[in-house]
Design an enzyme around this catalytic site. Structure first.
Site, PDB file in Angstrom:
ATOM      1  N   PHE A  88       0.803  -1.233   0.000  1.00 45.80           N
ATOM      2  CA  PHE A  88       0.000   0.000   0.000  1.00 45.80           C
ATOM      3  C   PHE A  88       0.831   1.275   0.000  1.00 45.80           C
ATOM      4  CE2 PHE A  88      -3.196  -2.664   2.655  1.00 45.80           C
ATOM      5  CZ  PHE A  88      -3.541  -3.380   1.524  1.00 45.80           C
ATOM      6  N   LYS A 141     -13.944   2.870  11.335  1.00 41.54           N
ATOM      7  CA  LYS A 141     -13.450   3.550  12.520  1.00 41.54           C
ATOM      8  C   LYS A 141     -12.138   2.907  12.977  1.00 41.54           C
ATOM      9  CE  LYS A 141     -14.726   2.117  16.835  1.00 41.54           C
ATOM     10  NZ  LYS A 141     -14.315   0.767  17.230  1.00 41.54           N
ATOM     11  N   HIS A 171     -20.636   0.518  12.482  1.00 38.47           N
ATOM     12  CA  HIS A 171     -21.441  -0.657  12.137  1.00 38.47           C
ATOM     13  C   HIS A 171     -22.727  -0.740  12.958  1.00 38.47           C
ATOM     14  CE1 HIS A 171     -19.339  -2.622  15.524  1.00 38.47           C
ATOM     15  NE2 HIS A 171     -20.332  -3.506  15.517  1.00 38.47           N
ATOM     16  N   GLU A 209     -20.570  -6.069  26.939  1.00 39.19           N
ATOM     17  CA  GLU A 209     -19.901  -7.123  26.158  1.00 39.19           C
ATOM     18  C   GLU A 209     -19.335  -8.157  27.116  1.00 39.19           C
ATOM     19  OE1 GLU A 209     -17.725  -5.681  22.526  1.00 39.19           O
ATOM     20  OE2 GLU A 209     -17.323  -4.065  23.933  1.00 39.19           O
ATOM     21  N   ASP A 228     -13.222   3.726  22.136  1.00 35.80           N
ATOM     22  CA  ASP A 228     -13.557   2.550  21.322  1.00 35.80           C
ATOM     23  C   ASP A 228     -15.068   2.413  21.114  1.00 35.80           C
ATOM     24  OD1 ASP A 228     -12.787   0.156  19.916  1.00 35.80           O
ATOM     25  OD2 ASP A 228     -13.483  -1.026  21.614  1.00 35.80           O
ATOM     26  N   HIS A 233     -20.280   4.384  18.763  1.00 37.27           N
ATOM     27  CA  HIS A 233     -21.524   3.608  18.834  1.00 37.27           C
ATOM     28  C   HIS A 233     -22.556   4.200  19.806  1.00 37.27           C
ATOM     29  CE1 HIS A 233     -19.068   0.957  16.563  1.00 37.27           C
ATOM     30  NE2 HIS A 233     -18.516   0.311  17.558  1.00 37.27           N
ATOM     31  N   LYS A 334     -16.329  -4.080  28.891  1.00 35.35           N
ATOM     32  CA  LYS A 334     -15.909  -5.429  28.491  1.00 35.35           C
ATOM     33  C   LYS A 334     -16.021  -6.344  29.703  1.00 35.35           C
ATOM     34  CE  LYS A 334     -13.830  -3.933  24.551  1.00 35.35           C
ATOM     35  NZ  LYS A 334     -14.746  -3.689  23.446  1.00 35.35           N
ATOM     36  N   LYS A 339     -23.881 -10.136  26.918  1.00 31.94           N
ATOM     37  CA  LYS A 339     -23.718  -9.338  25.697  1.00 31.94           C
ATOM     38  C   LYS A 339     -25.079  -8.711  25.459  1.00 31.94           C
ATOM     39  CE  LYS A 339     -22.379  -8.772  21.141  1.00 31.94           C
ATOM     40  NZ  LYS A 339     -21.540  -7.614  20.934  1.00 31.94           N
TER      41      LYS A 339
END
Ligand code: BG6
Length: 482
Positions: A88, A141, A171, A209, A228, A233, A334, A339
């Protein structure tokens, strides 16, 4: 619709095998890809298509399980494929790709690469004349790690592409239930008319999560859960809950409304951070009966201590007419027990209770994004009884989105996002302003945490974050939904 070619940079990476190719394959299986859509898998390794494909097939099979392509399906899907080896960062290596491109068709470049490569790839595509036709670009992202770096990334992209040709993926926006949030709010008059501070007491958004950091220690330790998950989100979910009705489903209209919410978010500074933010970091514990290591014992960790948060809870306020006085409690972490992604709209209690003790049970609307996608509304009704004159009970109206679906599964977010990018619909992609405003807010919060040395409190893996996160909401006489 114009014929489209898809060019995936980073085709041998984890995201491609886990999400991108499986999503494309599912679209193929449903006959939703244009017959003549071509796919160029672009990666550094010098190899042939025949060497690339079996490796990809093996990885996809391990991620897709029973849903993996049969041999016949694979043979027909991979007819679309070419493999192009490109280092690349070497402009001299773009020649073969230039040969492959067809300027009569739309070239949809998908960068499944680290963001540090976005600018050099764009530059080399441009200097090697690969952007001569009608081009779009899809980027993943993170777009930067703070306001300054996000501006740099966006500036670099805008040197080569118009904003209308840049598709920034979050997403979460591709998840079916997130789109259903728009329908719930704007296609149901009774919900729409009760959607403000006169009826709503507070809102909770939880993204829990069970996984840890999944082998990404060196990335994650620089980032933490705020950058993150919250910056993108949770911020997007909050915007969709809080925004005014857009005047259409056009990307511009939706983005304009979302960005107003981010701008109206009250800044969290060093005066208020201790009262509004709780940070945590997991230590070893148990998730569903399995022992799991603490954050500092995860693979790849070479440090004895780290201040990175793997959990964060925030009490946010949107300073506008509709939401004045309605706190938005956000939490994500986390290694939590479940979840789960859900939005809870807690309605106010009635002003006067005519039914006696315990009967003033406020309604609650729970929008479950995952798992068991659906909506639950708690309603109060009279218990059928002759003995008890007026005994009330709370019932759930439960709407399961899987019922009535034309699929036997909930599609992955990337399926929707690929379809939209191919069709040129940007409404589920994030605009530049939203990202930059969101970073502005997060940067200030991060700065305030540093100034006040807000610690990442230990919590046991398998618990709902540190105990102080309970206090954050309970001191307001409220409690987390789960
Ligand atoms: C990603 C984060 O954006 O979203 C990950 O980088 C996180 O850390 C993931 O695990 C969660 O996505 P989902 O769709 O599994 O909720």
């Amino acid at each position: 619709m114009a014929a489209v070619d898809l060019i995936i940079f980073g085709a041998s990476g984890d995201l491609s095998a886990r999400k991108l190719f499986p999503a494309l394959f599912q679209l193929e299986r449903l006959n939703l890809l244009q017959k003549d859509l071509r796919i160029a898998a672009v990666a550094r390794t010098k190899q042939t298509l025949d060497e690339f494909l079996p490796v990809l097939k093996g990885k996809m099979a391990s991620y897709m399980g029973d849903d993996a392509p049969s041999d016949d399906e694979w043979a027909s899907f991979t007819q679309r494929f070419s493999y192009v080896a490109v280092n690349f960062s070497e402009p001299d290596e773009y020649g073969e790709l230039r040969e492959w491109l067809d300027d009569e068709r739309v070239s949809l470049f998908y960068f499944a690469t680290p963001p540090s490569l976005f600018a050099p790839i764009c530059e080399h595509l441009s200097t090697t004349n690969c952007l001569a036709g009608d081009c779009r670009i899809v980027v993943e992202k993170p777009i930067g790690e703070n306001l300054e770096s996000s501006i740099n990334v966006n500036e670099a992209l805008s040197r080569y592409f118009d904003e209308k040709a840049i598709y920034r993926i979050d997403h979460y926006l591709g998840k079916e239930t997130v789109q259903n949030l728009l329908v719930l709010r704007f296609a149901n008059s009774f919900i729409n008319s009760q959607w403000d501070n006169t009826c709503i007491d507070h809102v909770q958004i939880t993204v829990g999560e069970m996984v840890g950091i999944e082998g990404r220690w060196s990335y994650y330790d620089k980032v933490g859960q705020l950058r993150d998950m919250v910056q993108n989100h949770l911020m997007q979910l909050m915007c969709l809950v809080a925004m005014e009705p857009p005047n259409s489903l056009e990307a511009e209209s939706i983005r304009d409304e979302k960005v107003k919410i981010v701008r109206a978010l009250r800044r969290i500074d060093s005066q208020s951070v201790n009262e509004k933010v709780v940070r945590g970091q997991y230590i070893n514990g148990w998730i569903r009966g399995t022992a799991v290591p603490g954050y500092l014992d995860e693979d790849g960790c070479e440090m004895d201590s780290s201040d990175t948060e793997t959990y964060i809870a925030i009490k946010a306020h949107i300073d506008n007419w509709r939401w004045s006085g309605v706190p938005f409690y956000l939490r994500t972490g986390k290694r939590l027990p479940e979840k789960v992604t859900e939005i809870v709209i807690q309605y106010k209690s009635l002003p006067h209770n005519i039914f006696g003790n315990g009967a003033n049970i406020p309604n609650k609307l729970v929008i479950r994004l995952q798992p068991n996608e659906g909506i639950e509304l708690s309603m109060v009704s009279k218990k059928q009884s002759l003995k008890e004159r007026m005994s009330l009970q709370s019932h759930l109206l439960d709407l399961d989105f899987r019922e009535g679906s034309d699929l036997d599964r909930i599609p992955d977010a990337y399926e929707r996002l690929f379809l939209d990018a191919i069709q040129g619909d940007q409404s589920l992609f994030v605009g530049r302003e939203e990202i930059e405003e969101s970073w502005r807010w997060c940067d200030q919060l991060i700065e305030a945490c540093k100034e006040q040395q807000v610690p990442a409190l230990p919590y046991q893996a398998g618990a709902w974050g540190p105990a102080k996160a309970e206090v954050l909401i309970e001191k307001d006489f409220r409690s987390w939904h789960v």
